[in-house]
Design a protein around this motif. Structure first.
Motif, short mmCIF file in Angstrom:
data_model
loop_
_atom_site.label_atom_id
_atom_site.label_comp_id
_atom_site.label_asym_id
_atom_site.label_seq_id
_atom_site.Cartn_x
_atom_site.Cartn_y
_atom_site.Cartn_z
N GLU A 136 0.81 -1.22 0.00
CA GLU A 136 0.00 0.00 0.00
C GLU A 136 0.84 1.27 0.00
OE1 GLU A 136 -3.35 -0.21 -0.26
OE2 GLU A 136 -3.04 -2.38 -0.36
N GLU A 137 2.17 1.14 -0.12
CA GLU A 137 3.05 2.30 0.01
C GLU A 137 3.90 2.52 -1.23
OE1 GLU A 137 5.05 2.93 3.81
OE2 GLU A 137 4.10 1.07 4.49
N GLU A 138 4.27 3.77 -1.43
CA GLU A 138 5.26 4.16 -2.43
C GLU A 138 6.39 4.87 -1.71
OE1 GLU A 138 3.50 6.78 -5.26
OE2 GLU A 138 2.57 5.16 -6.38
N PHE A 139 7.61 4.64 -2.15
CA PHE A 139 8.77 5.30 -1.58
C PHE A 139 9.37 6.22 -2.65
CE2 PHE A 139 8.25 1.32 0.67
CZ PHE A 139 8.45 1.67 1.99
N ASP A 140 9.49 7.49 -2.36
CA ASP A 140 10.14 8.42 -3.28
C ASP A 140 11.62 8.11 -3.35
OD1 ASP A 140 7.77 9.79 -3.81
OD2 ASP A 140 8.07 11.14 -2.10
N LEU A 141 12.21 8.29 -4.54
CA LEU A 141 13.62 7.96 -4.75
C LEU A 141 14.39 9.18 -5.25
CD1 LEU A 141 13.10 4.59 -6.66
CD2 LEU A 141 13.86 4.85 -4.29
N GLN A 142 15.62 9.30 -4.79
CA GLN A 142 16.57 10.29 -5.30
C GLN A 142 17.55 9.54 -6.20
OE1 GLN A 142 18.01 11.57 -1.42
NE2 GLN A 142 17.39 13.64 -1.96
N THR A 143 18.00 10.17 -7.27
CA THR A 143 18.89 9.53 -8.24
C THR A 143 20.28 10.16 -8.19
OG1 THR A 143 16.98 9.21 -9.68
CG2 THR A 143 19.16 8.92 -10.67
N PHE A 144 21.30 9.29 -8.16
CA PHE A 144 22.70 9.71 -8.20
C PHE A 144 23.40 8.93 -9.30
CE2 PHE A 144 21.07 10.12 -3.93
CZ PHE A 144 21.44 11.41 -3.56
N TYR A 145 24.25 9.60 -10.08
CA TYR A 145 24.96 8.96 -11.18
C TYR A 145 26.46 8.95 -10.91
CZ TYR A 145 20.68 9.67 -13.90
OH TYR A 145 19.39 9.64 -14.34
N SER A 146 27.13 7.89 -11.39
CA SER A 146 28.59 7.89 -11.37
C SER A 146 29.06 8.90 -12.42
CB SER A 146 29.14 6.50 -11.66
OG SER A 146 28.81 6.10 -12.97
N GLN A 147 30.32 9.30 -12.36
CA GLN A 147 30.84 10.29 -13.30
C GLN A 147 30.73 9.84 -14.75
OE1 GLN A 147 34.80 11.24 -11.99
NE2 GLN A 147 34.06 12.78 -10.55
N GLU A 159 12.10 2.85 6.76
CA GLU A 159 12.90 1.94 5.95
C GLU A 159 13.93 2.76 5.18
OE1 GLU A 159 12.16 -1.34 6.14
OE2 GLU A 159 10.44 -0.88 7.40
N ASN A 160 15.14 2.24 5.08
CA ASN A 160 16.17 2.85 4.25
C ASN A 160 16.39 1.95 3.05
OD1 ASN A 160 17.09 5.21 5.75
ND2 ASN A 160 17.66 3.71 7.29
N ILE A 161 16.25 2.49 1.86
CA ILE A 161 16.35 1.72 0.64
C ILE A 161 17.44 2.33 -0.24
CG2 ILE A 161 15.12 0.96 -1.43
CD1 ILE A 161 12.52 1.75 0.24
N PHE A 162 18.34 1.48 -0.73
CA PHE A 162 19.38 1.89 -1.66
C PHE A 162 19.38 0.89 -2.80
CE2 PHE A 162 20.65 3.06 2.60
CZ PHE A 162 20.95 4.41 2.48
N ILE A 163 19.36 1.36 -4.04
CA ILE A 163 19.37 0.47 -5.20
C ILE A 163 20.54 0.85 -6.10
CG2 ILE A 163 18.07 -0.41 -7.17
CD1 ILE A 163 15.53 0.59 -5.69
N HIS A 164 21.35 -0.14 -6.44
CA HIS A 164 22.54 0.07 -7.28
C HIS A 164 22.33 -0.62 -8.61
CE1 HIS A 164 26.98 -0.97 -8.05
NE2 HIS A 164 26.76 0.25 -8.47
N PHE A 165 22.38 0.14 -9.70
CA PHE A 165 22.29 -0.38 -11.07
C PHE A 165 23.66 -0.26 -11.72
CE2 PHE A 165 18.07 1.28 -10.19
CZ PHE A 165 17.22 0.32 -10.72
N HIS A 166 24.11 -1.31 -12.40
CA HIS A 166 25.38 -1.22 -13.13
C HIS A 166 25.40 -2.21 -14.27
CE1 HIS A 166 27.05 -4.83 -11.06
NE2 HIS A 166 26.23 -4.44 -10.10
N LYS A 167 26.41 -2.05 -15.13
CA LYS A 167 26.55 -2.94 -16.30
C LYS A 167 27.15 -4.25 -15.91
CE LYS A 167 26.65 0.38 -19.93
NZ LYS A 167 27.22 0.79 -21.15
#
Length: 107
Positions: free
Chosen positions: A74-85, A99-107
């Motif tokens: 029933e919840e949505e969590f707003d996300l901030q986006t950070f990019y590598s150089q 809750e603390n949520i961190f998501i890491h996307f990479h190749k």
């Protein structure tokens, strides 16, 4: 959304009830993308214990990105986006609540 970034790690730090830290990995075959959303299934990588799969949807909204998960349906969590150089990695951080949520996307 996030084309070419096929490896996803979700770090979940819960302050709800008993404090807990978990690392979840995405199942690459489960990643589904559209222009406005990204969804994927996760398995618990740490701690080593039996756990049900998790499912996550990240959506683009006018206000920015949000995360929805079946853990808190029933919840949505707003996300901030950070990019590598070099933009080869993206790091999403959930706005702090219980809750603390961190998501890491990479190749």
């Amino acid at each position: 959304m996030f084309d070419g970034l096929n490896y996803i790690t979700l770090y979940w730090l819960s302050g709800f009830g008993e404090p807990k830290y978990e690392i979840w990995e995405a199942k690459k075959a489960s990643i589904s993308r559209t222009q406005a959303s990204l969804s994927f299934s996760l398995y618990l990588a740490w701690p080593l214990e039996v756990a049900d799969e998790g499912h996550v949807i990240i959506r683009k909204k006018e206000s920015g990105l949000t995360l929805e998960t079946d853990w808190f349906p029933e919840e949505e969590f707003d996300l901030q986006t950070f990019y590598s150089q070099d933009h080869q990695e993206i790091f999403l951080k959930g706005t702090f609540e219980r809750e603390n949520i961190f998501i890491h996307f990479h190749k």
